[in-house]
Motif scaffolding. Structure first.
Motif, short mmCIF file in Angstrom:
data_model
loop_
_atom_site.label_atom_id
_atom_site.label_comp_id
_atom_site.label_asym_id
_atom_site.label_seq_id
_atom_site.Cartn_x
_atom_site.Cartn_y
_atom_site.Cartn_z
N ASP A 7 3.65 1.70 -17.88
CA ASP A 7 2.67 1.08 -17.69
C ASP A 7 2.99 0.15 -16.33
OD1 ASP A 7 1.93 1.38 -20.33
OD2 ASP A 7 3.24 -0.29 -21.12
N HIS A 8 3.87 0.46 -15.44
CA HIS A 8 3.88 -0.41 -14.33
C HIS A 8 3.03 0.18 -13.10
CE1 HIS A 8 7.94 -1.82 -15.42
NE2 HIS A 8 6.91 -2.58 -15.98
N PRO A 9 2.44 -0.38 -12.25
CA PRO A 9 1.75 0.35 -11.35
C PRO A 9 2.57 1.09 -10.43
CG PRO A 9 1.21 -2.04 -11.41
CD PRO A 9 2.40 -1.75 -12.34
N ALA A 10 2.07 1.98 -9.88
CA ALA A 10 2.85 2.83 -8.76
C ALA A 10 3.34 2.03 -7.78
CB ALA A 10 1.79 4.04 -8.32
N PRO A 11 4.51 2.43 -7.04
CA PRO A 11 5.14 1.62 -6.02
C PRO A 11 4.06 1.50 -4.93
CG PRO A 11 6.57 2.89 -6.85
CD PRO A 11 5.27 3.38 -7.66
N PRO A 12 3.96 0.53 -4.13
CA PRO A 12 2.89 0.21 -3.10
C PRO A 12 3.28 1.13 -2.00
CG PRO A 12 4.58 -1.66 -3.25
CD PRO A 12 4.61 -0.89 -4.44
N GLU A 13 2.51 1.81 -1.38
CA GLU A 13 2.58 2.61 -0.02
C GLU A 13 3.21 1.72 1.18
OE1 GLU A 13 2.31 5.74 0.04
OE2 GLU A 13 1.75 5.90 -2.00
N PRO A 14 3.59 2.33 2.13
CA PRO A 14 4.37 1.39 3.23
C PRO A 14 3.24 0.48 3.77
CG PRO A 14 5.23 3.60 3.24
CD PRO A 14 4.18 3.64 2.29
N GLN A 15 1.87 1.08 3.96
CA GLN A 15 0.90 0.46 4.64
C GLN A 15 0.52 -0.72 3.80
OE1 GLN A 15 -2.64 2.67 5.52
NE2 GLN A 15 -3.70 0.95 6.53
N ARG A 16 0.40 -0.72 2.33
CA ARG A 16 0.08 -1.67 1.50
C ARG A 16 1.21 -2.62 1.55
NH1 ARG A 16 -3.92 -4.48 -0.23
NH2 ARG A 16 -3.65 -5.29 -2.54
N THR A 17 2.39 -2.36 1.57
CA THR A 17 3.71 -3.24 1.41
C THR A 17 3.21 -4.13 2.86
OG1 THR A 17 4.95 -1.83 0.62
CG2 THR A 17 5.93 -3.53 1.71
N ILE A 221 -5.74 -11.93 -3.95
CA ILE A 221 -4.64 -12.41 -4.69
C ILE A 221 -4.30 -11.58 -5.94
CG2 ILE A 221 -3.49 -14.24 -5.82
CD1 ILE A 221 -3.13 -14.20 -2.73
N ALA A 222 -5.29 -11.42 -6.74
CA ALA A 222 -5.22 -10.78 -7.96
C ALA A 222 -4.85 -9.32 -7.67
CB ALA A 222 -6.82 -10.86 -8.88
N ASP A 223 -5.49 -8.65 -6.71
CA ASP A 223 -4.90 -7.34 -6.46
C ASP A 223 -3.49 -7.18 -5.97
OD1 ASP A 223 -7.55 -6.28 -7.05
OD2 ASP A 223 -8.21 -6.35 -4.85
N LEU A 224 -3.09 -8.16 -5.11
CA LEU A 224 -1.73 -8.34 -4.76
C LEU A 224 -0.81 -8.46 -5.93
CD1 LEU A 224 -1.70 -10.42 -1.50
CD2 LEU A 224 -2.18 -7.72 -1.83
N VAL A 225 -1.14 -9.15 -6.90
CA VAL A 225 -0.24 -9.53 -8.12
C VAL A 225 -0.09 -8.29 -8.76
CG1 VAL A 225 0.15 -10.75 -10.22
CG2 VAL A 225 -0.97 -12.04 -8.20
N THR A 226 -1.00 -7.34 -8.98
CA THR A 226 -0.90 -6.25 -9.78
C THR A 226 -0.03 -5.34 -8.98
OG1 THR A 226 -3.01 -6.48 -10.67
CG2 THR A 226 -2.19 -4.23 -10.50
N THR A 227 -0.30 -5.01 -7.38
CA THR A 227 0.34 -4.21 -6.72
C THR A 227 1.94 -4.53 -6.61
OG1 THR A 227 -1.57 -3.99 -5.42
CG2 THR A 227 0.65 -3.36 -4.28
#
Length: 330
Positions: A7-17, A221-227
């Motif tokens: 159920d966890h989102p995929a780990p963020p890509e380096p650029q997203r981090t 912010i909502a997207d960041l919380v999920t990421t």
């Protein structure tokens, strides 16, 4: 409260981090323009925001608790609701109430002050325990149930509450269940002489909050919380967080230790700290750094420890020093 890894989102890509790190730093920098000399407290507030949690600010009046909460709200350009907690505040003032509409011949729901992205609860411990408990469902389930009807709250939703020390007049102790829903508790403390002088120069002739410009928006912010929830936590680091909480449950100077919810909040906050540091994975230092702010306010001291002047923060520091830190690769 257990969740499947699937159920966890995929780990963020380096650029997203990197993007999340940059957004977090913009938030910190923006808030520090009005909250001077409190970098640690501001960083913790942003960490709690990215972790999808709630923040409790505890200190004496006049040190900037409400200023910090308002600056955080203004920086994300979301809807802000402020609740001034007083002894006569009613639960329906917080959650809302149903009012009879004679023309429609039906009850119409009037939302309470809790319907906003950032809810600033000022001096929360001046309200009665019954009114404080009105926030329990809101903070845990992001919803309000009034007259058997459930209403969903905003996304993101964060409670930033301020409280005065219990020894001050007109205060009530927060219920244990209420404290357990706050991801972290921090104290601002008095500013340094230099920071106080800078505050006088900058705040003397205008309201600094009115000059604050948003640096992001609620959708981001909502997207960041999920990421952030996809940040990798190795099993050994998870076990380290569990061991810290477990150690508080058997500590001789405590009569109430950290709950499983506290462990969950500790790991979520550690994920947010990792991203703030530019990493897509959590290290044990992230967990240890946040153990004090996340765990201490949930603990209840044994009677002899309280008489001896022991603080929950002291116990957490002792636990962190005693619990074995997992080695790299374990």
């Amino acid at each position: 409260m257990t969740t499947s890894r699937r159920d966890h989102p995929a780990p963020p890509e380096p650029q997203r981090t990197t993007e999340i790190q940059q957004t977090a730093h913009r938030l910190v920098t923006n808030i520090e323009t009005v909250v001077v000399g409190k970098s640690g407290a501001v960083r913790t507030a942003v960490i709690v925001l990215l972790a999808g949690g709630h923040l409790l600010l505890e200190d004496v009046p006049g040190v900037g608790k409400t200023m910090l909460s308002k600056a955080l709200a203004r920086s994300i350009d979301g809807t802000v609701r402020r609740i001034q907690f007083t002894p006569d505040l009613l639960p329906s003032d917080v959650t809302g109430t149903s009012v009879w509409d004679p023309q429609a011949r039906a009850f119409e729901f009037h939302p309470g002050a809790v319907f906003g992205n950032i809810v600033v609860g000022d001096e929360i411990n001046r309200a009665s325990p019954k009114t404080q408990s009105a926030l329990l469902e809101c903070m845990e389930e992001r919803q309000v149930t009034v007259d058997t009807t459930t209403h969903t709250l905003e996304d993101p939703f964060m409670v930033v509450a301020t409280q005065n020390p219990l020894e001050m007049e007109g205060t009530y102790a927060l219920p244990e269940a209420q404290r357990d829903r706050f991801t972290a508790r921090i104290s601002l403390g008095y500013p340094s002489a230099e920071a106080e002088a800078q505050m006088l120069a900058g705040h003397g002739s205008l309201d600094p909050i009115s000059e604050l410009v948003p640096v992001t928006d609620v959708k981001e912010i909502a997207d960041l919380v999920t990421t952030v929830r996809g940040v990798h936590v190795a099993p050994a680091v998870e076990q380290y967080a569990v061991a810290l909480s477990a150690a508080t449950r058997t500590h001789p100077r405590l009569r109430l230790g950290a709950s499983p919810r506290a462990t969950l909040h500790l790991v979520r906050a550690a994920r947010a700290l990792a991203v703030l540091e530019g990493r897509a994975y959590v290290i044990p230092d992230d967990v240890a750094t946040l153990a004090g702010p996340v765990l201490a306010h949930r603990l209840l001291l044994a009677a002899d420890a309280a008489v001896a002047g022991t603080r929950p923060d002291d116990v957490v520091a002792e636990v962190v020093a005693d619990v074995r830190v997992p080695s790299p690769g374990s």
